[in-house]
Motif scaffolding. Structure first.
Motif, PDB file in Angstrom:
ATOM      1  N   GLU A 179     -56.461  56.975  50.455  1.00 30.51           N
ATOM      2  CA  GLU A 179     -56.916  56.332  51.836  1.00 30.51           C
ATOM      3  C   GLU A 179     -58.184  55.602  51.720  1.00 30.51           C
ATOM      4  N   ILE A 180     -58.235  54.652  52.426  1.00 29.34           N
ATOM      5  CA  ILE A 180     -59.667  54.005  52.576  1.00 29.34           C
ATOM      6  C   ILE A 180     -60.460  54.584  53.695  1.00 29.34           C
ATOM      7  N   ARG A 181     -61.632  55.015  53.261  1.00 27.59           N
ATOM      8  CA  ARG A 181     -62.633  55.801  53.910  1.00 27.59           C
ATOM      9  C   ARG A 181     -63.354  54.688  54.964  1.00 27.59           C
ATOM     10  N   SER A 182     -63.567  53.589  54.454  1.00 22.04           N
ATOM     11  CA  SER A 182     -64.427  52.361  55.419  1.00 22.04           C
ATOM     12  C   SER A 182     -64.256  51.413  54.650  1.00 22.04           C
ATOM     13  N   GLY A 183     -64.495  50.197  55.687  1.00 16.98           N
ATOM     14  CA  GLY A 183     -64.471  48.900  55.209  1.00 16.98           C
ATOM     15  C   GLY A 183     -63.090  48.145  55.138  1.00 16.98           C
ATOM     16  N   ARG A 184     -63.031  47.311  54.233  1.00 17.61           N
ATOM     17  CA  ARG A 184     -61.665  46.282  53.922  1.00 17.61           C
ATOM     18  C   ARG A 184     -61.604  46.367  52.522  1.00 17.61           C
ATOM     19  N   ARG A 185     -60.381  46.437  51.866  1.00 14.81           N
ATOM     20  CA  ARG A 185     -59.832  46.138  50.474  1.00 14.81           C
ATOM     21  C   ARG A 185     -59.021  45.401  50.322  1.00 14.81           C
ATOM     22  N   HIS A 186     -58.941  44.242  49.509  1.00 21.30           N
ATOM     23  CA  HIS A 186     -58.011  43.167  49.201  1.00 21.30           C
ATOM     24  C   HIS A 186     -57.536  43.353  47.902  1.00 21.30           C
ATOM     25  N   THR A 187     -56.320  43.107  47.534  1.00 27.55           N
ATOM     26  CA  THR A 187     -55.790  43.342  46.363  1.00 27.55           C
ATOM     27  C   THR A 187     -54.664  42.188  45.999  1.00 27.55           C
ATOM     28  N   LEU A 188     -54.694  41.581  44.951  1.00 21.53           N
ATOM     29  CA  LEU A 188     -53.523  40.500  44.433  1.00 21.53           C
ATOM     30  C   LEU A 188     -52.607  41.509  43.785  1.00 21.53           C
ATOM     31  N   GLY A 189     -51.368  41.270  43.793  1.00 21.18           N
ATOM     32  CA  GLY A 189     -50.307  41.921  43.120  1.00 21.18           C
ATOM     33  C   GLY A 189     -49.582  40.630  42.422  1.00 21.18           C
ATOM     34  N   VAL A 190     -49.379  40.907  41.138  1.00 16.99           N
ATOM     35  CA  VAL A 190     -48.536  40.019  40.280  1.00 16.99           C
ATOM     36  C   VAL A 190     -47.393  40.552  39.574  1.00 16.99           C
ATOM     37  N   ILE A 191     -46.338  40.405  40.077  1.00 14.91           N
ATOM     38  CA  ILE A 191     -45.076  41.084  39.801  1.00 14.91           C
ATOM     39  C   ILE A 191     -44.133  39.822  39.038  1.00 14.91           C
ATOM     40  N   PHE A 192     -43.810  39.995  38.042  1.00 16.48           N
ATOM     41  CA  PHE A 192     -43.123  38.774  37.188  1.00 16.48           C
ATOM     42  C   PHE A 192     -41.533  38.707  37.418  1.00 16.48           C
ATOM     43  N   HIS A 193     -40.917  39.378  37.940  1.00 12.15           N
ATOM     44  CA  HIS A 193     -39.531  39.121  38.321  1.00 12.15           C
ATOM     45  C   HIS A 193     -39.409  38.864  39.851  1.00 12.15           C
ATOM     46  N   ASP A 194     -38.656  37.988  40.417  1.00 15.05           N
ATOM     47  CA  ASP A 194     -38.681  37.953  41.725  1.00 15.05           C
ATOM     48  C   ASP A 194     -37.389  38.660  42.517  1.00 15.05           C
ATOM     49  N   ALA A 195     -37.301  38.407  43.711  1.00 14.69           N
ATOM     50  CA  ALA A 195     -36.866  39.624  44.473  1.00 14.69           C
ATOM     51  C   ALA A 195     -35.486  38.893  44.982  1.00 14.69           C
ATOM     52  N   ALA A 196     -34.326  39.619  45.061  1.00 15.56           N
ATOM     53  CA  ALA A 196     -32.939  39.560  45.723  1.00 15.56           C
ATOM     54  C   ALA A 196     -33.111  39.317  47.228  1.00 15.56           C
TER      55      ALA A 196
END
Length: 232
Positions: free
Chosen positions: A215-232
């Motif tokens: 859980e985020i207690r305060s503020g704002r958090r950004h993340t980049l997710g890099v997944i190598f397979h594509d989705a159906a």
């Protein structure tokens, strides 16, 4: 600006085999982090927008990028795939899995697309106070590259508090074990998507992995997710 190379030290690779995850410190600089996080407010560059609470995934939201990917994301995806493919192939061999991965990421994506997995999976995640991400796996279809990467784009204790990256593993006939991964802004964590091999007294066996965000207690958090397979 092209991303810097993944650090060439052996320690991250050793940690991947030992723990199922490894930190790549300073993968991208602070300015690049800020540029990527700012993309979240430009929905034209994304194919879908997910509110986690609507699906029981937790609280927070994320957007999947559309093709063509932003240049930095595309460069990171290709560079990291090339570095991780030998590990992925070794893991599959150790786990008795028949699939092997080509050295070229475009060739692997063509395999995904031929199987109907055509939707890009790199994503940006945004969390505010009270948000969290339940433990999960990013599988998306038949063809799964066994490693993925998350890059923290915000500064802990400055932009947000709480929001630790958490991994769990379930070994056969044992209780689950959790790990909290220490990350600074621009650091990346490489981790197992689904399963990893562990050496036992009778050879290798599979350990199931899941990941999430506390859980985020305060503020704002950004993340980049890099997944190598594509989705159906």
């Amino acid at each position: 600006m092209p991303p810097p190379p993944v650090p060439d030290a052996a320690d991250p690779l050793i940690a991947l085999d030992r723990e199922g995850w490894a930190v790549l410190p300073g993968l991208i600089d602070a300015a690049a982090c800020d540029r990527l996080a700012a993309l979240y407010g430009a929905p034209a560059g994304f194919r879908s927008h997910i509110h986690m609470a609507r699906h029981g995934f937790g609280r927070g939201e994320y957007r999947y990028f559309a093709y063509p990917l932003p240049p930095l994301v595309e460069a990171l995806r290709g560079m990291l795939y090339a570095r991780l493919t030998p590990i992925a192939n070794r893991w599959h061999e150790r786990m008795g899995m028949t699939a092997r991965f080509p050295a070229d990421h475009a060739e692997f994506l063509a395999r995904c697309h031929d199987a109907g997995q055509r939707r890009p999976t790199p994503l940006l995640l945004q969390y505010g106070a009270g948000d969290y991400n339940c433990l999960h796996q990013d599988l998306y279809g038949e063809h799964v590259f066994p490693l993925q990467v998350a890059v923290l784009l915000s500064a802990p204790e400055e932009d947000f508090t709480g929001g630790e990256f958490v991994l769990t593993e379930q070994r056969p006939r044992m209780q689950s074990r959790a790990a909290v991964v220490p990350l600074a802004k621009g650091d990346a964590v490489v981790f197992a998507v689904n399963a990893r091999p562990v050496r036992g007294s009778r050879g290798d066996y599979r350990v199931t992995m899941r990941h999430g965000v506390s859980e985020i207690r305060s503020g704002r958090r950004h993340t980049l997710g890099v997944i190598f397979h594509d989705a159906a």
